[in-house]
Design an enzyme around this catalytic site. Structure first.
Site, mmCIF file in Angstrom:
data_model
loop_
_atom_site.group_PDB
_atom_site.id
_atom_site.type_symbol
_atom_site.label_atom_id
_atom_site.label_comp_id
_atom_site.label_asym_id
_atom_site.label_seq_id
_atom_site.Cartn_x
_atom_site.Cartn_y
_atom_site.Cartn_z
ATOM 1 N N HIS A 100 41.322 51.318 20.515
ATOM 2 C CA HIS A 100 42.347 52.238 21.019
ATOM 3 C C HIS A 100 43.671 51.494 21.255
ATOM 4 O O HIS A 100 44.722 51.884 20.747
ATOM 5 C CB HIS A 100 41.837 52.853 22.323
ATOM 6 C CG HIS A 100 42.755 53.864 22.928
ATOM 7 N ND1 HIS A 100 42.576 55.217 22.768
ATOM 8 C CD2 HIS A 100 43.869 53.736 23.698
ATOM 9 C CE1 HIS A 100 43.540 55.873 23.409
ATOM 10 N NE2 HIS A 100 44.335 54.992 23.985
ATOM 11 N N GLU A 101 43.604 50.411 22.032
ATOM 12 C CA GLU A 101 44.837 49.683 22.380
ATOM 13 C C GLU A 101 45.470 49.024 21.157
ATOM 14 O O GLU A 101 46.689 48.941 21.049
ATOM 15 C CB GLU A 101 44.569 48.648 23.487
ATOM 16 C CG GLU A 101 44.104 49.233 24.810
ATOM 17 C CD GLU A 101 45.019 50.318 25.381
ATOM 18 O OE1 GLU A 101 46.229 50.336 25.044
ATOM 19 O OE2 GLU A 101 44.536 51.171 26.147
ATOM 20 N N HIS A 136 47.614 51.541 19.425
ATOM 21 C CA HIS A 136 48.959 51.593 20.007
ATOM 22 C C HIS A 136 49.793 50.408 19.514
ATOM 23 O O HIS A 136 50.949 50.554 19.136
ATOM 24 C CB HIS A 136 48.886 51.487 21.544
ATOM 25 C CG HIS A 136 48.437 52.733 22.227
ATOM 26 N ND1 HIS A 136 49.041 53.953 22.027
ATOM 27 C CD2 HIS A 136 47.459 52.949 23.152
ATOM 28 C CE1 HIS A 136 48.448 54.863 22.796
ATOM 29 N NE2 HIS A 136 47.488 54.277 23.479
ATOM 30 N N HIS A 153 50.915 50.672 15.920
ATOM 31 C CA HIS A 153 51.932 51.733 15.808
ATOM 32 C C HIS A 153 53.299 51.132 16.155
ATOM 33 O O HIS A 153 54.279 51.277 15.411
ATOM 34 C CB HIS A 153 51.572 52.884 16.768
ATOM 35 C CG HIS A 153 52.400 54.113 16.583
ATOM 36 N ND1 HIS A 153 52.251 55.234 17.370
ATOM 37 C CD2 HIS A 153 53.396 54.416 15.722
ATOM 38 C CE1 HIS A 153 53.112 56.175 16.991
ATOM 39 N NE2 HIS A 153 53.827 55.697 15.992
#
Length: 596
Positions: A387-388, A391, A394
């Site tokens: 998940h991190e 980020h 991105h």
């Protein structure tokens, strides 16, 4: 990692390399002083922003100041988060915070001054080749202008700003400081304290009586304070209506969506499409009832484990390897960047004494992002890593593709990349799993994410919409009305196989997000967009990957809704939500097969 280390005992390979931001403290101090000097330059532009060259030079200074301040701020706060008790970095982060406020104040004249210009002047700026790099900024300012008031009125509204925080502050004080839950008996018959933190743990207990006791104790406590909390929530809605009317918006909902330029249809579509998909949630409730082996499914059974705790011991190295395998569909370039993050010390891995809890991705433009973890060797931590890093990549792609001003993406887009990573990793784990018990554990984990992130958040979003519309029509938001609306929504969402306990009517009283109005829908849209992306990537391959990488490189260079649309996910249509629901349907079918 059994023993919690002191910060100085953490090995370099398990810590992030903050030297990539500043090689040492002297370099940070030097930049800090430079910012102090640069800030003084800002005032020389005041009162002169009426021609393109001046606006261009002012924007350049604003970018330079913002970027340097971001670097200084991020460095200080990352160090502070490593060890929150370390006085040096406590002081440094305070110093950075103060500087950040000074810079904001020094630049605060820019937007109001440009907005006070006549409309045709703004159009001239937007068309000016001199200001081409700032075209989007100027278009945004023009869009905002319709809702900006005269100088004296804006000054008055600024003073009301402190008052407007009151409902949230009052609720926070009551909820976190004054309200105390009773003690309850745990699995072993011991009297234990019930807190906000332990409540979910009790709801996850395999012992049904413990779940019921915790549930009842929490909602009885809220019910005892219902008049005060209803007054706080009602005041928050009244405040929203005041701002929407003063700033000439058709409704609070449209005012809330205006900042990100999100069409109202995105919100109403989400609610309508989830309504048409409620039979799927009802089917999941029926399955939950069967798997738990109960005659009646209650609201306190929603977090109960459906399978015996399946132990998945996953070391950090295994988590890295597995995420690299699971994210292979995103292609060689993405994997190479992910590896770079793993090997070039973007990540602070394990818990240490006084380290900030939780996990996040953060950084400053011009250097790579950083990720804070508190890794435990389990499934949840592996998903947190995926998940991190979603980020982080991105931000990495946007920063490398775009100038500073265009690289920052909105909250509406923020959860998409992180959740796409989780969806692809889950798909990989499910395809690889041979053990029915492990498979059921994974399916439950994923199905519950759909339930809590898409269905539950949409129900919250619908509740907010209803109470604001009622108040806009002049109705009083009494505790009875709030509870009735909330109870009816629970009946509608959970279906005939759920015994909707009366106590749940008070749940509205414990949701802090309701004081940050019309925010929660972004969880549901983000999750749906991510599920849609992962489905397209797995089914179409390269063309979908190219579109997705295009999304990652778009930052905030256009309106969020357009960025997603270009990448193949149109959130103003029901399509992405329907695609997400088809994935949820497959999960339920798999679970039904395994449970027969």
């Amino acid at each position: 990692m059994s023993k919690v280390l002191k910060r100085e005992e953490v090995t370099p390979e398990n810590s992030w390399k903050l030297e990539d931001l500043f090689p040492n403290q002297q370099a940070w101090d030097k930049e800090y002083e430079e910012i102090k000097q640069l800030t003084k330059k800002a005032s020389s532009f005041q009162g002169k922003l009426d021609h393109a060259e001046a606006v261009r030079d002012c924007f350049k200074l604003e970018d330079e100041l913002s970027l340097k301040t971001e670097r200084v701020y991020v460095y200080a706060h990352l160090h502070h988060d490593e060890d929150t008790a370390e006085p040096t970095y406590q002081a440094l982060s305070q110093k950075a915070k103060k500087l950040s406020v000074e810079v904001s104040e020094a630049l605060s004249f820019i937007t109001p001054e440009i907005l006070s210009l006549p409309e045709n002047k703004l159009d001239e700026f937007i068309a000016s080749p001199e200001l081409a790099p700032y075209k989007f900024t100027l278009q945004e300012m023009k869009r905002e202008k319709a809702h900006i008031l005269s100088k004296p009125e804006e000054a008055l509204l600024a003073q009301v700003g402190n008052l407007s925080q009151a409902p949230q502050t009052i609720f926070g004080m009551l909820n976190n400081a004054d309200m105390k839950f009773p003690r309850i008996k745990d699995e072993n018959g011991n009297e234990v304290e019930l807190t906000h933190g332990s409540y979910i743990q009790f709801l996850e207990s395999p012992n049904r009586e413990v779940r019921q006791r915790a549930f009842k104790a929490v909602y009885d406590t809220y019910a005892a304070n219902k008049n005060t909390i209803a007054a706080a929530l009602s005041a928050n809605v009244t405040k929203n209506i005041f701002y929407s009317r003063v700033r000439k918006y058709p409704s609070v909902l449209e005012m809330s969506l205006y900042g990100d330029n999100i069409p109202k249809e995105v919100y109403t579509n989400l609610v309508d499409t989830i309504h048409e998909s409620l039979p799927l949630l009802h089917r999941y409730m029926k399955l939950r009832k069967k798997l738990l082996g109960v005659d009646e499914l209650h609201m306190y059974d929603l977090f109960a484990p459906l399978v015996d705790e399946y132990k998945m011991d996953i070391t950090y190295d295994e988590a890295k390897d597995t995420t690299l395998e699971g994210l292979k569909p995103l292609g060689g370039d993405y994997l190479a960047t992910l590896k770079k993050g793993y090997t070039e010390r973007w990540i602070d891995v394990y818990e240490n004494e006084n380290k900030r809890t939780g996990a996040y991705s953060w950084g400053a433009y011009g250097t790579h992002p950083y990720v804070l973890l508190n890794h435990k060797d389990n499934l949840n931590s592996m998903f947190t890593l995926a998940h991190e890093m979603g980020h982080a990549l991105h931000s990495y792609y946007s920063d490398n593709a775009l100038p500073y001003r265009d690289a920052q993406y909105t909250i509406f887009l923020a959860e998409v990349a992180s959740t796409t990573n989780e969806a692809l990793l889950m798909d990989y784990l499910l395809k690889k799993s041979q053990d029915p018990k492990e498979k059921m554990y994974l399916l439950t984990y994923y199905a519950d994410q759909f339930r809590t992130t898409v269905f539950r958040q949409t129900m919250f979003a619908e509740f907010e919409k209803i109470i604001h519309e009622r108040a806009e029509q002049g109705e009083s938001l009494t505790p009875r009305l709030l509870s009735d609306i909330y109870y009816d929504l629970n009946v509608k969402y959970h279906g005939a196989d759920m015994h909707v306990d009366k106590d749940i009517a008070m749940e509205w009283a414990r949701i802090p997000h309701f004081y940050n109005s019309f925010y929660v829908y972004k969880y549901a849209t983000g999750f749906s967009a991510a599920t849609s992306f992962s489905k397209q990537i797995l089914e179409e391959g390269q063309p979908a990957v190219d579109r997705y990488l295009g999304f990652l490189k778009s930052g905030g260079s256009d309106y969020s809704i357009n960025i997603l649309k270009k990448a193949g996910v149109d959130m103003s249509s029901p399509q992405p939500i329907r695609e997400a629901m088809s994935v949820f349907k497959e999960l339920i079918e798999e679970m039904e097969k395994l449970s027969n």
